[in-house]
Design a protein around this motif. Sequence first.
Motif, mmCIF file in Angstrom:
data_model
loop_
_atom_site.group_PDB
_atom_site.id
_atom_site.type_symbol
_atom_site.label_atom_id
_atom_site.label_comp_id
_atom_site.label_asym_id
_atom_site.label_seq_id
_atom_site.Cartn_x
_atom_site.Cartn_y
_atom_site.Cartn_z
ATOM 1 N N ALA A 23 0.828 -1.201 0.000
ATOM 2 C CA ALA A 23 0.000 0.000 0.000
ATOM 3 C C ALA A 23 0.869 1.261 0.000
ATOM 4 O O ALA A 23 0.588 2.226 -0.727
ATOM 5 N N ILE A 24 1.918 1.248 0.812
ATOM 6 C CA ILE A 24 2.820 2.398 0.880
ATOM 7 C C ILE A 24 3.510 2.610 -0.457
ATOM 8 O O ILE A 24 3.641 3.746 -0.939
ATOM 9 N N ARG A 25 3.948 1.522 -1.074
ATOM 10 C CA ARG A 25 4.607 1.628 -2.383
ATOM 11 C C ARG A 25 3.672 2.255 -3.419
ATOM 12 O O ARG A 25 4.088 3.102 -4.213
ATOM 13 N N ALA A 26 2.404 1.844 -3.405
ATOM 14 C CA ALA A 26 1.431 2.420 -4.342
ATOM 15 C C ALA A 26 1.277 3.919 -4.093
ATOM 16 O O ALA A 26 1.224 4.719 -5.036
ATOM 17 N N GLY A 27 1.208 4.303 -2.826
ATOM 18 C CA GLY A 27 1.084 5.715 -2.495
ATOM 19 C C GLY A 27 2.297 6.521 -2.916
ATOM 20 O O GLY A 27 2.165 7.641 -3.426
ATOM 21 N N LEU A 28 3.485 5.965 -2.724
ATOM 22 C CA LEU A 28 4.710 6.669 -3.104
ATOM 23 C C LEU A 28 4.803 6.859 -4.615
ATOM 24 O O LEU A 28 5.278 7.898 -5.094
ATOM 25 N N CYS A 264 10.857 9.179 -5.230
ATOM 26 C CA CYS A 264 9.663 8.499 -4.713
ATOM 27 C C CYS A 264 9.508 7.126 -5.354
ATOM 28 O O CYS A 264 9.154 6.146 -4.683
ATOM 29 N N PHE A 265 9.780 7.032 -6.661
ATOM 30 C CA PHE A 265 9.720 5.734 -7.333
ATOM 31 C C PHE A 265 10.777 4.788 -6.768
ATOM 32 O O PHE A 265 10.510 3.602 -6.529
ATOM 33 N N ARG A 269 10.367 1.188 -4.634
ATOM 34 C CA ARG A 269 11.037 -0.067 -4.998
ATOM 35 C C ARG A 269 11.917 -0.576 -3.873
ATOM 36 O O ARG A 269 12.015 -1.795 -3.652
ATOM 37 N N HIS A 270 12.563 0.312 -3.152
ATOM 38 C CA HIS A 270 13.513 -0.078 -2.103
ATOM 39 C C HIS A 270 13.050 0.471 -0.750
ATOM 40 O O HIS A 270 13.833 1.088 -0.028
ATOM 41 N N LEU A 271 11.814 0.221 -0.420
ATOM 42 C CA LEU A 271 11.226 0.757 0.805
ATOM 43 C C LEU A 271 11.919 0.241 2.064
ATOM 44 O O LEU A 271 12.169 -0.966 2.204
#
Length: 273
Positions: A23-28, A264-265, A269-271
């Motif tokens: 979910a966080i990745r989608a938001g970022l 942000c991308f 990818r590397h959260l």
Amino acid sequence: MPSTPDASRTAQQVNDSDWMDHAIRAGLVAYGVVHLLLAWLAVQLAFGEKKESASNSGALHYLAEQPMGRVLVWLIAVGMLLLVVWMVLEVLFGQRHEEDTTKAWRKRATAAGKGVVYGVLGWSAVQTAIGQGSSKDGTDSTTAKLMDLPAGQVIVGLVGLGIVGTGGYLVYKGWSEKFTKELDVQGTTGKDGSAFVLFGKVGYIAKGVALAIVGGLFAYAAITHEPKKSGGLDQALQTVLEAPFGQVLLVAIAIGIAGFGLFCFARARHLSR
């Protein structure tokens, strides 16, 4: 109904889950798209081809006018909502292992502030998607309302100083590369890692400079007691354009904002959290 400890435990499990990471990745990704659009509008402003306000709302309106644009704006709204949920969980449970109480509360305050930013952007996306709102910031009218409050001039001045302080912190964060904590090890090593760090560095510095100018406009409005002297990001970028070598400076800021979008991308990818 579940007891309070059970509800708290469930919320912690959600915060620590793989689903939350997705979910966080989608938001970022959504947040990155907004910054790339904003950078494009800033470039258009620099070369006199301005069609939409060079602001977050202007970027959303620009996107809405493209094929399938409203669908994409709705996706951005959902992405911002997911980031708000993340920040709420961070405020409630993200610092539970932090031994330094002062540091923990500072991080909670930061998370709360980010949540407000994501929430405002998400609400703006919803308004844009349903055909309401405007691409203009309208900060002068907001400032005028604040000025009408008791001690309104002081309030506007404090808001300006707060924004300047935030901008300064972003510049510091970019220059010192403290943002690298937001990436996992793979995101900071090798050729790709070097590029990601560069995106973050220029991105945070550019955002910080732009915010500092916004804060300066608010402070100037407070000093002169002229609400129209205040302004949002669009007016801040216009102020840059009117400065000596303004076109070059504005393009540089636009490149920096685009760099933040790319960061942000990379973070998606590397959260690391």
